[in-house]
Enzyme design. Structure first.
Site, mmCIF file in Angstrom:
data_model
loop_
_atom_site.group_PDB
_atom_site.id
_atom_site.type_symbol
_atom_site.label_atom_id
_atom_site.label_comp_id
_atom_site.label_asym_id
_atom_site.label_seq_id
_atom_site.Cartn_x
_atom_site.Cartn_y
_atom_site.Cartn_z
ATOM 1 N N CYS A 1 0.835 -1.194 0.000
ATOM 2 C CA CYS A 1 0.000 0.000 0.000
ATOM 3 C C CYS A 1 0.880 1.259 0.000
ATOM 4 O O CYS A 1 1.510 1.560 -1.002
ATOM 5 C CB CYS A 1 -0.976 -0.041 1.164
ATOM 6 N N HIS B 1 -3.700 -5.391 0.377
ATOM 7 C CA HIS B 1 -3.202 -6.013 1.607
ATOM 8 C C HIS B 1 -3.523 -7.505 1.615
ATOM 9 O O HIS B 1 -4.694 -7.894 1.683
ATOM 10 C CB HIS B 1 -3.855 -5.369 2.833
ATOM 11 N N GLU C 1 -1.729 -9.226 3.985
ATOM 12 C CA GLU C 1 -1.217 -9.541 5.325
ATOM 13 C C GLU C 1 -2.248 -9.350 6.434
ATOM 14 O O GLU C 1 -1.994 -9.712 7.592
ATOM 15 C CB GLU C 1 0.010 -8.669 5.621
#
Length: 228
Positions: free
Chosen positions: A87, A173, A175
């Site tokens: 990001c 994302h 994660e």
């Protein structure tokens, strides 16, 4: 391997990236930039992970570390050390390599499908397949750095992932965990409106594909580590 992350705010931690590092037996260290910790020396790690954050790439006046951070990213990239930018981290990577980063015409916040480009099949993104769903949370976008290859797009935003050398930028994302996303939603407050802005309930749904994202993240990181 020695994996080091740069964290910009308390509520955007490495999350599943830290789980991957522990499960793979890698040494994991981090710099908490929001606590004014000094940036590491490039000799201190084998892989660099640059995490997200609410600031803009060029908000140097408010966040003086950003200029030195871009310089560190540029140095590490030029040395051939693998980098994962997530990001804001992807935007910092693009900026460090000379590309423009700027506000997008729309925000993208929520769980949305991602389409891989043909070039992704031969990249670290290959394990994710031709299409997958990931969490998005950004209002800025970027131009591709010179020599970079676009790896993914969405309906809301053309630039979603790129690779250049041993550096990989992901606008989305993989994660996130239920805990890390809940912290992000809490810190963000009012989300606003928009065609590609989901509600808090939609963001925090129990049906979110956390496990698929985790498996994809692990496979992507394993591929990236192979270049270390």
């Amino acid at each position: 391997m020695r994996v080091h992350y740069l964290q910009h705010v308390p509520y955007e931690p490495p999350a599943a990236i830290a789980d991957w590092a522990r499960e793979r037996g890698h040494d994991l260290t981090g710099t908490l930039l929001y606590d004014d910790e000094p940036l590491p020396d490039p000799d201190e790690f084998d892989v660099l992970v640059v995490l997200g954050g609410p600031m803009g790439v060029y908000d140097d006046a408010e966040y003086p570390h950003l200029d030195a951070e871009r310089e560190l990213i540029r140095t590490v990239h030029d040395d051939g050390t693998p980098i994962l930018g997530v990001c804001l981290g992807a935007q910092l990577l693009a900026a460090a390599l000379g590309a423009e980063v700027y506000p997008h015409e729309r925000s993208e916040i929520g769980w949305f499908p991602v389409e891989a480009t043909d070039a992704a099949a031969g990249s670290p993104l290959a394990p994710l397949g031709e299409a997958f769903t990931a969490l998005h949370w950004h209002g800025d976008t970027y131009d591709l750095p010179e020599g970079a290859t676009q790896l993914a797009r969405t309906d809301a935003c053309e630039q979603q992932a790129f690779v250049v050398g041993n550096s990989l930028g992901l606008q989305f994302h993989l994660e996130s965990t239920p805990e890390s996303l809940a912290a992000l939603v809490d810190a963000a407050g009012e989300l606003g409106d928009g065609e590609y802005v989901q509600s808090e309930a939609e963001l925090l749904t129990d049906d979110a594909p956390y496990e698929a994202c985790r498996e994809g993240l692990y496979a992507v990181l394993d591929r990236l580590m192979a270049s270390a």
